[in-house]
Write a protein that holds these residues in place. Structure first.
Motif, mmCIF file in Angstrom:
data_model
loop_
_atom_site.group_PDB
_atom_site.id
_atom_site.type_symbol
_atom_site.label_atom_id
_atom_site.label_comp_id
_atom_site.label_asym_id
_atom_site.label_seq_id
_atom_site.Cartn_x
_atom_site.Cartn_y
_atom_site.Cartn_z
ATOM 1 N N LYS A 190 0.833 -1.201 0.000
ATOM 2 C CA LYS A 190 0.000 0.000 0.000
ATOM 3 C C LYS A 190 0.873 1.259 0.000
ATOM 4 O O LYS A 190 0.636 2.188 -0.774
ATOM 5 N N SER A 191 1.898 1.289 0.864
ATOM 6 C CA SER A 191 2.724 2.497 0.884
ATOM 7 C C SER A 191 3.533 2.620 -0.398
ATOM 8 O O SER A 191 3.800 3.733 -0.863
ATOM 9 N N ARG A 192 3.918 1.493 -1.021
ATOM 10 C CA ARG A 192 4.617 1.579 -2.307
ATOM 11 C C ARG A 192 3.692 2.195 -3.363
ATOM 12 O O ARG A 192 4.118 3.046 -4.138
ATOM 13 N N GLY A 195 3.397 5.110 -7.067
ATOM 14 C CA GLY A 195 2.379 4.923 -8.086
ATOM 15 C C GLY A 195 1.960 6.214 -8.763
ATOM 16 O O GLY A 195 2.447 7.300 -8.436
ATOM 17 N N THR A 196 1.043 6.075 -9.706
ATOM 18 C CA THR A 196 0.558 7.245 -10.427
ATOM 19 C C THR A 196 -0.912 7.536 -10.138
ATOM 20 O O THR A 196 -1.497 8.427 -10.745
ATOM 21 N N ALA A 197 -1.498 6.808 -9.196
ATOM 22 C CA ALA A 197 -2.879 7.117 -8.805
ATOM 23 C C ALA A 197 -2.842 8.253 -7.788
ATOM 24 O O ALA A 197 -2.098 8.196 -6.808
ATOM 25 N N PHE A 198 -3.644 9.269 -8.049
ATOM 26 C CA PHE A 198 -3.735 10.404 -7.127
ATOM 27 C C PHE A 198 -4.748 10.043 -6.047
ATOM 28 O O PHE A 198 -5.952 9.967 -6.311
ATOM 29 N N THR A 199 -4.233 9.796 -4.838
ATOM 30 C CA THR A 199 -5.091 9.373 -3.729
ATOM 31 C C THR A 199 -4.777 10.248 -2.511
ATOM 32 O O THR A 199 -4.141 9.806 -1.560
ATOM 33 N N PRO A 200 -5.189 11.523 -2.572
ATOM 34 C CA PRO A 200 -4.837 12.437 -1.472
ATOM 35 C C PRO A 200 -5.342 11.921 -0.136
ATOM 36 O O PRO A 200 -6.461 11.406 -0.026
ATOM 37 N N CYS A 214 5.265 12.664 -1.268
ATOM 38 C CA CYS A 214 5.480 11.216 -1.277
ATOM 39 C C CYS A 214 4.316 10.448 -0.659
ATOM 40 O O CYS A 214 3.829 9.485 -1.244
ATOM 41 N N ASP A 215 3.889 10.850 0.529
ATOM 42 C CA ASP A 215 2.804 10.103 1.172
ATOM 43 C C ASP A 215 1.427 10.703 0.882
ATOM 44 O O ASP A 215 0.433 10.283 1.483
ATOM 45 N N GLN A 216 1.385 11.629 -0.063
ATOM 46 C CA GLN A 216 0.135 12.214 -0.567
ATOM 47 C C GLN A 216 -0.713 12.874 0.522
ATOM 48 O O GLN A 216 -1.939 12.858 0.459
ATOM 49 N N GLY A 258 19.177 1.985 5.765
ATOM 50 C CA GLY A 258 19.329 0.608 6.230
ATOM 51 C C GLY A 258 18.039 -0.167 6.279
ATOM 52 O O GLY A 258 17.891 -1.130 7.011
ATOM 53 N N LYS A 259 17.039 0.313 5.514
ATOM 54 C CA LYS A 259 15.782 -0.427 5.416
ATOM 55 C C LYS A 259 15.129 -0.034 4.109
ATOM 56 O O LYS A 259 15.486 0.974 3.505
ATOM 57 N N SER A 260 14.161 -0.868 3.701
ATOM 58 C CA SER A 260 13.510 -0.545 2.425
ATOM 59 C C SER A 260 12.338 0.385 2.673
ATOM 60 O O SER A 260 11.929 0.575 3.787
#
Lengths: 143, 143
Positions: A4-6, A11-16, A86-88, B141-143
């Motif tokens: 989910k965090s990746r 990703g390219t989905a805008f999910t504010p 990054c985390d929207q 040091g982590k992903s």
């Protein structure tokens, strides 16, 4: 990293990601100078209207209402670029500020005072670019 | 305008307005380019440490802890100027970013995706300046 965090970060989905009050922080900079003009908040409707119109809409926490920047002053903000972090959970608007300023106090930017560094204890602010560029009473019709 | 709001907006006393969680929003820009690097939060202790040291400290909402930017990565932020906004509920740090980037994803800025304007409905983000400038696994040091 979770899937989910990746998705959110790569990703390219805008999910504010709105906060519990349904708001997301919006940082507004002057497209030409990079100066921060203001920090405001948007709800989902303000985000959608900004994207659709290319002009900045916000949500006022004090007035509990959607508002278009410049609706009373004429000082609209034409959005040159809108970015998400990054985390929207934050937006960055690079804008062309129409009119003499963005701040309700009558200044170009809301950030007209500096905090001196290298001190401890009570801090005395120093005005920077603090000259008023318009008369807020004349523009907003109130003091 | 009340006397209190006049003092907050026009005075020289630094009285940051923390939210109910004790936090204030901090916008961080690159002092040379004006690009927004990140948006973070500070508690009172982070504000005091930033003012005293001239390097940026924040408060992590996810880790519920004070942290110095760069404490694990070495990517510290030297604050060139700190400003507060009109109602004193947001801070703007102009920083010199040490190292290749500010974002935990390995990029220079957290704002590496743009939201296309003039659309309605679902939005597909477009990467901008999205190349990684460091390997977060190697640095953190982590992903």
């Amino acid at each position: 990293m979770t899937d989910k965090s990746r998705d959110i970060e790569e990703g390219t989905a805008f999910t504010p990601k709105f906060d519990p009050d349904g708001l997301i922080t919006a940082v507004v900079t002057h497209a030409a100078t990079g100066d921060v003009l203001m920090v405001a908040h948007m709800n989902a409707e303000a985000v959608a209207k900004t994207i659709e119109s290319g002009e900045a809409w916000y949500y006022s926490r004090s007035r509990k209402a959607l508002w278009k920047k410049g609706e009373s002053s004429g000082h609209v903000q034409r959005v040159k670029e809108l970015r998400v972090d990054c985390d929207q959970d934050a937006l960055w608007l690079k804008v062309e500020q129409v009119g003499p300023g963005a701040c309700h106090t009558g200044r170009r930017s809301c950030f007209y005072r500096a905090v001196p560094l290298g001190r401890s204890g009570a801090v005395t602010l120093e005005f920077r670019d603090g000259d008023k560029t318009f008369d807020p009473k004349a523009v907003y019709g109130k003091s």
